[in-house]
Design a protein around this motif. Structure first.
Motif, PDB file in Angstrom:
ATOM      1  N   ILE A 167     -27.444 -15.015  39.561  1.00 11.37           N
ATOM      2  CA  ILE A 167     -27.040 -15.667  38.518  1.00 11.37           C
ATOM      3  C   ILE A 167     -25.569 -15.463  38.400  1.00 11.37           C
ATOM      4  O   ILE A 167     -24.709 -16.354  37.533  1.00 11.37           O
ATOM      5  N   ASN A 168     -24.875 -14.515  39.140  1.00  9.64           N
ATOM      6  CA  ASN A 168     -23.162 -14.432  38.892  1.00  9.64           C
ATOM      7  C   ASN A 168     -22.776 -15.458  39.906  1.00  9.64           C
ATOM      8  O   ASN A 168     -21.593 -15.568  39.771  1.00  9.64           O
ATOM      9  N   ARG A 169     -23.442 -16.088  40.562  1.00  4.63           N
ATOM     10  CA  ARG A 169     -22.973 -17.313  41.345  1.00  4.63           C
ATOM     11  C   ARG A 169     -23.352 -18.488  40.483  1.00  4.63           C
ATOM     12  O   ARG A 169     -23.498 -19.733  41.465  1.00  4.63           O
ATOM     13  N   ASP A 170     -23.506 -18.618  39.305  1.00  3.13           N
ATOM     14  CA  ASP A 170     -24.029 -19.937  38.579  1.00  3.13           C
ATOM     15  C   ASP A 170     -23.103 -19.889  37.173  1.00  3.13           C
ATOM     16  O   ASP A 170     -22.550 -18.881  36.852  1.00  3.13           O
ATOM     17  N   THR A 171     -23.461 -21.071  36.465  1.00  3.94           N
ATOM     18  CA  THR A 171     -22.647 -21.398  35.277  1.00  3.94           C
ATOM     19  C   THR A 171     -23.883 -21.247  34.146  1.00  3.94           C
ATOM     20  O   THR A 171     -23.252 -21.725  33.153  1.00  3.94           O
ATOM     21  N   ASN A 172     -24.856 -20.718  34.576  1.00  2.00           N
ATOM     22  CA  ASN A 172     -25.670 -20.317  33.247  1.00  2.00           C
ATOM     23  C   ASN A 172     -24.984 -19.098  32.387  1.00  2.00           C
ATOM     24  O   ASN A 172     -24.348 -18.348  32.941  1.00  2.00           O
ATOM     25  N   THR A 379     -40.647 -20.991  26.959  1.00  2.00           N
ATOM     26  CA  THR A 379     -39.803 -21.361  28.204  1.00  2.00           C
ATOM     27  C   THR A 379     -39.436 -20.207  28.820  1.00  2.00           C
ATOM     28  O   THR A 379     -38.771 -19.304  28.099  1.00  2.00           O
ATOM     29  N   PHE A 380     -39.437 -20.006  30.032  1.00  2.00           N
ATOM     30  CA  PHE A 380     -39.065 -18.817  30.686  1.00  2.00           C
ATOM     31  C   PHE A 380     -38.465 -19.138  32.338  1.00  2.00           C
ATOM     32  O   PHE A 380     -39.367 -19.696  32.982  1.00  2.00           O
ATOM     33  N   HIS A 381     -37.217 -18.491  32.504  1.00  2.00           N
ATOM     34  CA  HIS A 381     -36.703 -18.776  33.833  1.00  2.00           C
ATOM     35  C   HIS A 381     -36.450 -17.299  34.345  1.00  2.00           C
ATOM     36  O   HIS A 381     -36.121 -16.326  33.670  1.00  2.00           O
ATOM     37  N   PRO A 382     -36.604 -17.080  35.774  1.00  2.00           N
ATOM     38  CA  PRO A 382     -36.321 -16.101  36.390  1.00  2.00           C
ATOM     39  C   PRO A 382     -35.292 -15.317  36.103  1.00  2.00           C
ATOM     40  O   PRO A 382     -35.017 -13.895  35.829  1.00  2.00           O
ATOM     41  N   TYR A 383     -34.109 -16.144  35.961  1.00  2.00           N
ATOM     42  CA  TYR A 383     -32.903 -15.358  35.898  1.00  2.00           C
ATOM     43  C   TYR A 383     -32.539 -14.761  34.460  1.00  2.00           C
ATOM     44  O   TYR A 383     -31.642 -13.939  34.266  1.00  2.00           O
ATOM     45  N   TYR A 384     -33.379 -15.167  33.400  1.00  2.00           N
ATOM     46  CA  TYR A 384     -33.402 -14.207  32.122  1.00  2.00           C
ATOM     47  C   TYR A 384     -33.377 -12.604  32.382  1.00  2.00           C
ATOM     48  O   TYR A 384     -32.876 -11.978  31.855  1.00  2.00           O
ATOM     49  N   VAL A 385     -34.104 -12.146  33.558  1.00  2.00           N
ATOM     50  CA  VAL A 385     -34.409 -10.807  33.471  1.00  2.00           C
ATOM     51  C   VAL A 385     -33.020 -10.036  34.461  1.00  2.00           C
ATOM     52  O   VAL A 385     -33.297  -8.717  34.406  1.00  2.00           O
ATOM     53  N   THR A 386     -32.019 -10.679  34.454  1.00  2.00           N
ATOM     54  CA  THR A 386     -30.849  -9.980  34.826  1.00  2.00           C
ATOM     55  C   THR A 386     -30.388  -9.192  33.996  1.00  2.00           C
ATOM     56  O   THR A 386     -29.663  -8.289  33.993  1.00  2.00           O
ATOM     57  N   ALA A 387     -30.766  -9.360  32.505  1.00  2.00           N
ATOM     58  CA  ALA A 387     -30.357  -8.532  31.560  1.00  2.00           C
ATOM     59  C   ALA A 387     -31.030  -7.204  31.590  1.00  2.00           C
ATOM     60  O   ALA A 387     -30.640  -6.269  30.923  1.00  2.00           O
ATOM     61  N   MET A 388     -32.143  -7.003  32.308  1.00  2.00           N
ATOM     62  CA  MET A 388     -32.820  -5.901  32.674  1.00  2.00           C
ATOM     63  C   MET A 388     -32.047  -4.953  33.632  1.00  2.00           C
ATOM     64  O   MET A 388     -32.390  -3.751  33.757  1.00  2.00           O
ATOM     65  N   ALA A 389     -31.407  -5.480  34.571  1.00  2.00           N
ATOM     66  CA  ALA A 389     -30.777  -4.920  35.804  1.00  2.00           C
ATOM     67  C   ALA A 389     -29.958  -3.675  35.385  1.00  2.00           C
ATOM     68  O   ALA A 389     -29.934  -2.829  35.870  1.00  2.00           O
ATOM     69  N   PRO A 390     -28.997  -3.699  34.277  1.00  2.00           N
ATOM     70  CA  PRO A 390     -28.424  -2.406  34.112  1.00  2.00           C
ATOM     71  C   PRO A 390     -29.022  -1.290  33.691  1.00  2.00           C
ATOM     72  O   PRO A 390     -28.698  -0.235  33.948  1.00  2.00           O
ATOM     73  N   ALA A 391     -30.126  -1.413  32.860  1.00  2.00           N
ATOM     74  CA  ALA A 391     -31.009  -0.381  32.626  1.00  2.00           C
ATOM     75  C   ALA A 391     -31.799   0.184  33.941  1.00  2.00           C
ATOM     76  O   ALA A 391     -31.784   1.425  34.004  1.00  2.00           O
ATOM     77  N   ILE A 392     -32.232  -0.672  34.760  1.00  2.00           N
ATOM     78  CA  ILE A 392     -32.995  -0.166  35.970  1.00  2.00           C
ATOM     79  C   ILE A 392     -31.817   0.657  36.761  1.00  2.00           C
ATOM     80  O   ILE A 392     -32.135   1.651  37.205  1.00  2.00           O
ATOM     81  N   ALA A 393     -30.623   0.203  36.650  1.00  2.00           N
ATOM     82  CA  ALA A 393     -29.423   0.805  37.572  1.00  2.00           C
ATOM     83  C   ALA A 393     -29.254   2.138  37.069  1.00  2.00           C
ATOM     84  O   ALA A 393     -29.056   3.174  37.944  1.00  2.00           O
ATOM     85  N   ALA A 394     -29.234   2.141  35.525  1.00  2.00           N
ATOM     86  CA  ALA A 394     -28.674   3.456  35.107  1.00  2.00           C
ATOM     87  C   ALA A 394     -29.758   4.446  35.364  1.00  2.00           C
ATOM     88  O   ALA A 394     -29.378   5.676  35.364  1.00  2.00           O
ATOM     89  N   LEU A 395     -30.991   3.973  35.090  1.00  2.00           N
ATOM     90  CA  LEU A 395     -32.030   5.053  35.349  1.00  2.00           C
ATOM     91  C   LEU A 395     -32.021   5.577  36.646  1.00  2.00           C
ATOM     92  O   LEU A 395     -32.580   6.737  36.941  1.00  2.00           O
ATOM     93  N   CYS A 396     -32.069   4.543  37.717  1.00  2.00           N
ATOM     94  CA  CYS A 396     -32.050   4.928  39.082  1.00  2.00           C
ATOM     95  C   CYS A 396     -30.860   6.127  39.410  1.00  2.00           C
ATOM     96  O   CYS A 396     -31.077   7.156  40.026  1.00  2.00           O
ATOM     97  N   GLY A 397     -29.816   5.799  38.765  1.00  2.00           N
ATOM     98  CA  GLY A 397     -28.771   6.673  39.039  1.00  2.00           C
ATOM     99  C   GLY A 397     -28.866   8.119  38.111  1.00  2.00           C
ATOM    100  O   GLY A 397     -28.932   9.003  38.640  1.00  2.00           O
ATOM    101  N   ALA A 398     -29.002   7.953  36.962  1.00  2.00           N
ATOM    102  CA  ALA A 398     -29.066   9.092  36.173  1.00  2.00           C
ATOM    103  C   ALA A 398     -30.422   9.839  36.491  1.00  2.00           C
ATOM    104  O   ALA A 398     -30.471  11.192  36.602  1.00  2.00           O
ATOM    105  N   GLY A 399     -31.538   9.283  36.218  1.00  2.00           N
ATOM    106  CA  GLY A 399     -32.774   9.910  36.334  1.00  2.00           C
ATOM    107  C   GLY A 399     -32.953  10.410  37.858  1.00  2.00           C
ATOM    108  O   GLY A 399     -33.478  11.601  38.060  1.00  2.00           O
ATOM    109  N   GLY A 400     -32.459   9.643  39.110  1.00  2.00           N
ATOM    110  CA  GLY A 400     -32.408  10.010  40.314  1.00  2.00           C
ATOM    111  C   GLY A 400     -31.895  11.393  40.496  1.00  2.00           C
ATOM    112  O   GLY A 400     -32.295  12.103  41.044  1.00  2.00           O
TER     113      GLY A 400
END
Length: 696
Positions: A167-172, A379-400
């Motif tokens: 999605i960072n390579r797109d204009t959505n 209506t649901f597109h897969p790229y919507y879930v990019t909004a979840m990525a910061p939380a997953i990343a933060a939990l992997c770092g902090a929780g891990g």
């Protein structure tokens, strides 16, 4: 009076000592941007810069050949031709109808296009910058409470999230949305830490800007924002409530100002609000971009669009299905275990404990987004879930890191197995996801399995034999086990042509779609006249630019090609503009566009067509304003028969394409009248000419 006199000049320059100290201070701070603070680990800042360079490379690789979503591209182009279209976010420079989102992301891209000229990379550059900025901001947010190691892991995980790369390579608008939501979270956590009002106000403003990017999606995080501030801030309850009240006012003002202005302007003086049922932004908020996304066709709050789901059937397991799994789910098992474990470890900490507050923020962010996206029936597109990525990343770092410290401290026999269990769970899930790819990089799954085994064995050696030298091997093997899968998908996304309408990462998967989703969108034609050289060509994924179609043609693939050994393609290789009139949404050919340009006869709009997709492609090929009569899905009531008659009578419109496509056809009353009073252009099926004399 003598006290007001300037100090005497000293020959040794002592009067300039304060300025010199200031200059040295500024210089030192500037150097610290690159080298880090003196108390930081030596590896920390170089590693951060390496991750940011990796993010830039993934998001910007071969950017000149990448095209975005032609729907938004056309609106940005129109905004460069008209400040009115720019403000409203109109699809066409004549401002007949808006796109179905508020215009904040269009403004960002539009400013870039006005500064650097209109073209693919000029529109994509802000998205790349937003993506890299999100990585840097997440690093800073995780570092303060959890340290450099946790922040580094979080930044790397976000960088390598496959759907985020796509999605960072797109204009959505989603990269802008994510950055603004992170800015809001950063303001919130500063307010929690300091108990000051100003950061909370800035948090509300950031989320308000996010609202003006994708409306109600920006508000998904608000419940956890309120809860964390109320629970963890070191201030009296009364002060917390007062601060929240003021912050809420800031949020509402920042969210509603554009909406209020637009709805106060008479409908005759502004474009129709695309996606609404009553031509108001308020209806768009509640319906099409609000409850309609959650409840689909069962929503009673205005237009719900066509309810299409490009991510599979709604249900609690949607994000693990064959379509969505490879986009976002790789590290959800690890993040979930890390969240629970880290919260248990903070069990007796004070109410104001910053680490627990951060864990609650990221955990709530993940849970709320997961439930919303998994259960949404609209209506649901897969790229919507990019909004979840910061939380997953933060939990992997902090929780891990929290689990690792508990493991090394030997906090009870149970903690010996929590971290290994988290590694094994995510590694096994990665192997399942790779097993769906029909042999794509078949060597990868065994490597992940081996790395997970090495990581677990090394950890147990460290735990039971106190041989600390195995710790480095354990960490290295853990990184491979957890990130090799998403990294492969991310590289595939960076090396492939993005589907501008529905971008996804990775190869085709069994029973699903990958490498662009396999669902084409509006295909564009050539760049408008005046576009920068090198920008022309057709999109292979629903956007302009890219593959370089021959002059005068606009061939493009409605699917996209994924890198690796598998490809995903849908539909024929010809673009919508290469079809004859009367097709999907009333598509027109390049030859027909040339005819329309030669016979425009001073009309403000080149032609009227059924849908946004067709209008966008013609705008980008012709450079002229085009009317979309029915919005994105063809169901908008933007064009009425009386409006059409007025436009024709005033000489503002001469041509209309009558579409008979099911679900996206032309309004029946309009079609009947045009066929009865207009002159059919025999060379092009569905094309009619109308003049003032045809209006009774």
């Amino acid at each position: 009076m003598s006290t007001l006199a300037p100090p005497p000049v000293q020959l040794d320059g002592s009067t300039h000592r304060a300025d010199a100290v200031t200059r040295r201070g500024l210089g030192e701070r500037s150097r610290q941007v690159f080298t880090g603070r003196p108390e930081d680990p030596r590896w920390a800042r170089p590693t951060l810069w390496a991750i940011l360079l990796l993010a830039t490379a993934l998001y910007a690789w071969n950017l000149s050949t990448v095209s975005g979503n032609s729907f938004y591209d056309a609106a940005v182009y129109s905004g460069t031709k008209s400040w009115k279209a720019f403000f409203f976010g109109a699809l066409d420079s004549g401002s007949f109808i808006t796109v179905d989102k508020p215009p904040f992301a269009l403004w960002v891209m539009g400013i870039s296009a006005r500064i650097f000229g209109y073209g693919d990379w000029q529109l994509l550059l802000p998205m790349v910058a937003a993506g890299v900025g999100s990585v840097a901001l997440l690093y800073c947010m995780v570092r303060r409470p959890f340290g450099h190691a946790a922040a580094t892991i979080a930044a790397l995980v976000l960088t390598l999230t496959p759907i985020t790369v796509a999605i960072n390579r797109d204009t959505n608008p989603d990269p802008i949305l994510v950055l603004l939501m992170l800015l809001g979270a950063a303001g919130l956590m500063k307010a929690v830490r300091t108990a000051r009002l100003a950061p909370l106000v800035w948090s509300g403003i950031a989320i308000g800007c996010a609202f003006n990017t994708k409306m109600m999606q920006a508000y998904i995080v608000l419940p956890v924002f309120f809860a964390v501030y109320l629970f963890a801030t070191k201030a009296s309850l009364g002060k917390r409530l007062r601060h929240l009240a003021v912050g809420t006012v800031a949020l509402l003002v920042a969210s509603a100002w554009w909406m209020v202005i637009v709805d106060l302007i008479p409908a005759s003086s502004r474009p129709y609000i695309g996606g609404s049922t009553d031509n108001t932004v308020w209806n768009l908020v509640l319906g099409y971009n609000g409850f309609g996304r959650i409840f689909g066709s069962s929503s009673s709050f205005g237009s719900t669009g066509n309810g299409a789901s490009f991510g599979g059937t709604a249900g609690i397991g949607r994000l693990f299905n064959t379509i969505m799994g490879g986009q976002i789910s790789w590290l959800i098992p690890f993040a979930a275990i890390a969240l629970v474990g880290a919260l248990v470890l903070r069990g007796r900490a004070p109410r104001t404990d910053l680490k627990r507050a951060s864990l609650l923020l990221w955990g709530g962010w993940l849970v709320l987004h997961y439930l919303t996206f998994a259960l949404a029936e609209g209506t649901f597109h897969p790229y919507y879930v990019t909004a979840m990525a910061p939380a997953i990343a933060a939990l992997c770092g902090a929780g891990g890191v929290a689990l690792y410290h508990a493991f090394r401290r030997r906090d009870g026999f149970t903690w010996t197995w929590v971290l290994p269990a988290a590694i094994v769970a995510s590694a096994l899930w990665s192997m399942v996801l790779l097993g769906r790819t029909s042999g794509w990089n078949g060597w990868l799954a065994p490597v992940i399995g081996l790395a997970a085994a090495v990581a677990v064995v090394s950890l147990l050696i460290v735990r039971f034999t106190e041989r600390g030298r195995f710790a480095g091997l354990a960490v290295a093997a853990m990184v491979v086990a957890l990130l090799a899968g998403p990294a492969a998908y991310s590289v595939a996304a960076a090396a492939s042509t993005t589907n501008g309408t529905n971008p996804t990462a990775g190869p085709t998967v069994s029973g699903g779609m990958g490498g662009g989703g396999g669902m084409g969108g509006a295909s564009s034609g050539q760049r408008p006249s005046g576009a920068p050289s090198g920008s022309t060509g057709s999109s292979s994924a629903g956007g302009p630019g890219g593959s370089g179609a021959p002059s005068g043609s606009s061939s493009s693939s409605t699917g996209s090609t994924s890198s690796g050994s598998s490809t995903s393609s849908s539909g024929s290789s010809s673009s919508s503009t290469s079809q004859q009139g009367g097709g999907m949404g009333g598509s027109v050919s390049s030859a027909e566009i040339s005819y329309l340009l030669k016979n425009q006869d001073g009309a403000e709009w080149l032609v009227a067509v059924a849908t946004d997709q067709t209008a966008a492609s013609i705008i980008l090929e012709s450079g002229q304003p085009v009317i979309s009569m029915g919005g994105w899905s063809g169901s908008d009531n933007a064009m009425t028969l009386s409006t059409l008659k007025t436009l024709v009578k005033e000489g503002k419109l001469h041509y209309i394409v009558i579409s008979t496509d099911s679900g996206q056809g032309t309004n029946s009353a309009i079609a009947t009248w045009v066929k009865a009073h207009g002159t059919a252009v025999s060379s092009y099926s569905g094309l009619y000419r109308l003049d003032a004399s045809d209006v009774s």
